[in-house]
Structures are given as C-alpha cells and as structure tokens.
Scaffold this active site. Sequence first.
Site, mmCIF file in Angstrom:
data_model
loop_
_atom_site.group_PDB
_atom_site.id
_atom_site.type_symbol
_atom_site.label_atom_id
_atom_site.label_comp_id
_atom_site.label_asym_id
_atom_site.label_seq_id
_atom_site.Cartn_x
_atom_site.Cartn_y
_atom_site.Cartn_z
ATOM 1 N N THR A 42 8.409 -89.758 -19.495
ATOM 2 C CA THR A 42 9.942 -89.730 -20.039
ATOM 3 C C THR A 42 9.412 -90.203 -21.594
ATOM 4 O O THR A 42 8.361 -90.264 -22.365
ATOM 5 C CB THR A 42 10.343 -91.598 -20.179
ATOM 6 O OG1 THR A 42 11.454 -91.634 -18.785
ATOM 7 C CG2 THR A 42 11.583 -91.837 -20.808
ATOM 8 N N THR B 34 9.543 -96.701 -21.863
ATOM 9 C CA THR B 34 8.714 -96.388 -20.355
ATOM 10 C C THR B 34 8.198 -97.123 -19.780
ATOM 11 O O THR B 34 8.154 -98.132 -19.906
ATOM 12 C CB THR B 34 8.416 -94.855 -21.635
ATOM 13 O OG1 THR B 34 7.973 -94.198 -20.018
ATOM 14 C CG2 THR B 34 6.616 -95.059 -22.009
ATOM 15 N N VAL C 151 20.245 -94.127 -11.799
ATOM 16 C CA VAL C 151 19.752 -93.705 -13.188
ATOM 17 C C VAL C 151 18.611 -95.256 -13.832
ATOM 18 O O VAL C 151 18.910 -96.584 -13.322
ATOM 19 C CB VAL C 151 21.199 -94.561 -13.862
ATOM 20 C CG1 VAL C 151 21.220 -94.367 -15.709
ATOM 21 C CG2 VAL C 151 21.959 -93.474 -14.108
HETATM 22 N N1 ASP Z 1 12.091 -95.341 -17.223
HETATM 23 C C1 ASP Z 1 12.299 -94.447 -16.835
HETATM 24 C C2 ASP Z 1 12.976 -94.334 -15.676
HETATM 25 O O1 ASP Z 1 12.513 -95.413 -14.297
HETATM 26 C C3 ASP Z 1 10.660 -93.313 -16.369
HETATM 27 C C4 ASP Z 1 9.568 -93.487 -17.268
HETATM 28 O O2 ASP Z 1 9.725 -94.133 -18.051
HETATM 29 O O3 ASP Z 1 8.723 -92.287 -17.094
HETATM 30 O O4 ASP Z 1 13.743 -93.719 -15.123
#
Ligand code: ASP
Length: 295
Positions: free
Chosen positions: A165, A216, A194
């Site tokens: 992310t 993230t 989501v």
């Molecule tokens: N937080 C993001 C999700 O759960 C994934 C990520 O941070 O890479 O969609």
Amino acid sequence: MSVAMAVHGGAYIIPPVEREPHRVGCTRALAAGLALLDAGATSLDAVEAAVATLERDGAFGAGCGSALNADGEVELDAGIMDGRDLRSGSVAAVRGVPAAVALARAVLKSHYAVIVGDGAHRFAVEHGIPTCESAALISEREYRRFHAATGDQREDWDRIMFGDTVGAVAVDADGHVAAATATGGSPRKPPGRVGDSPLVGCGLYADDARAAVSTTGHGERLIPLVWAKAAADLVGLGALPQRAADAAVDILARRDVRGGLIICNSTGAIGVAWNTPQMAFAFRASDGATGDGPR
Ligand code: ASP
C-alpha cells in the site's frame, strides 16, 4: 515556515529484487510532492500528487501494481484528508480508475465522504477523473503472482505479508497537514473486500492540532485499532512524531499484527516506524533531515 513530507510504499517482506525499485519509487514520489510544496502548494495537493506518482509507478500494490482479487481483477481503495478543516474523501472497491487518490480528492470536494464500487466509477466519469478498462490495471507481475499462488499463499496473508500500500503525509508553508493512502488491497481478496487504507482514523488521519498519518499493514487486524487516529492522538498529547510512531507500533501487539506508518506534524517533524522486516519510505523533515528505505 518550512515544508515537510513523508511517503511510504508498504511494510512487509519486500523481496530483495524489489527493494531498490521501492526505494527509487518512494524517492521520486517524495520529489513530486516536495516540488509542489516548495512552490507554495497546499499539503493536500502535495499528498495527492505523491500518491498518484506511486499509483503510476507499478512497483507498489496500488494503482497499476495492485494485487488481483479472487476474480483476477483490480479493485482499488483510497482516502485523503485535510488537516485544516478535517474534510475527507474516500473510495473503495472501485474498478477502472488508475488514480484512485484523485477520485478520493473529488469525493472530498463533494458533499459526500465515502463512495464505493460501481457508484464510485460512475462518480469518476461524472467528475472528469480518468477511467480505463478494469483489465488495463492488471500488471504482468501481479498476473503471474495470481496464477502462481499455491493453496497456502491464498490463505495466509499475514505470514506472507504482501502489503505495498502507498501513502503520503505533508505540512505546507501555512502549517496545514494532510494525509493520503491508496491500495489495491490484499491478494485474492473477495470482491468488495475493503481494508483499513481508505477508512479515516484507520488508514489515514490528518488534523493540524495533532498530525497527519498514513498507515500500511494487515487491514482486517488494523481496523479495530483505529491505528492512524491513535497515532495522531499521541502527537496531540505532546509526543514528537518519531516517538509517537514507535509507540503506535507497540499498539500492534494487541492484535498480533504487522504494519508500518508515517507521521508528520504541523511543525514538519517526521516519524516512521514499522514491525515488518522492511518498509519502503522516503522523507524530508522541515529541519532538512532526510531518510529513505528499504536499503
Ligand atoms: N492495509 C492494506 C489493506 O489491508 C494492505 C497494505 O497495507 O498493504 O488493504
């Protein structure tokens, strides 16, 4: 006053061959945001530009580098928040919008706060945000990963820790902070899933009186921690951003979750912390201090 910005490109086990592209991509996105800030733009414009740069890059799990969902499609989530007036805009599970952060910005400008799915795509068309065929966002790398995944990898996201992310936080010359976060979410997620990234208080938060935060990590476990707001509150209580970032990572033990975050306060101090093996990031604080990773 001096401007400051931090960007990130995820926190997980970044494969060795991808570390330099992640570092370079973050450095480039930081430069794009700082060029605007140095020319007098708002922090909101700067975080949007930086995240859009990361979405275009292809190295990250956002925009055209996004992981595919269980149907083999790209579905995007993004959020953006203005610390000056606490306005926010988020989109989720939207297909065929290469710069989901630009669409989130259009939502912020509207009467609404969150628009999802086909409605978000329609909102993009109506507001002149560029759209494309959904399939145009499928990268070769993610197509290969999707078809190579074994049974274990399909289920055990926390062990694999895929999670690049992207996000940005900034303060402008007027002392206003802003945050933005964008993602394609977790590999093989069910359509409509989501995570934390577009949710205000979870994947992002911005308040001039506290800080701007972008996070993230494993969304399902992060959502109940309301992690971005928790980190911003620590700054509001007097912690410098680096101390707040370190303390926020300690909170992750509550849900046995891995992740990382970036923080910027209204005087341009920066904090970056993570509990994964690597985190991709780049920053320039208002005192001129710089940093980047992974190396
Ligand atoms: N937080 C993001 C999700 O759960 C994934 C990520 O941070 O890479 O969609």
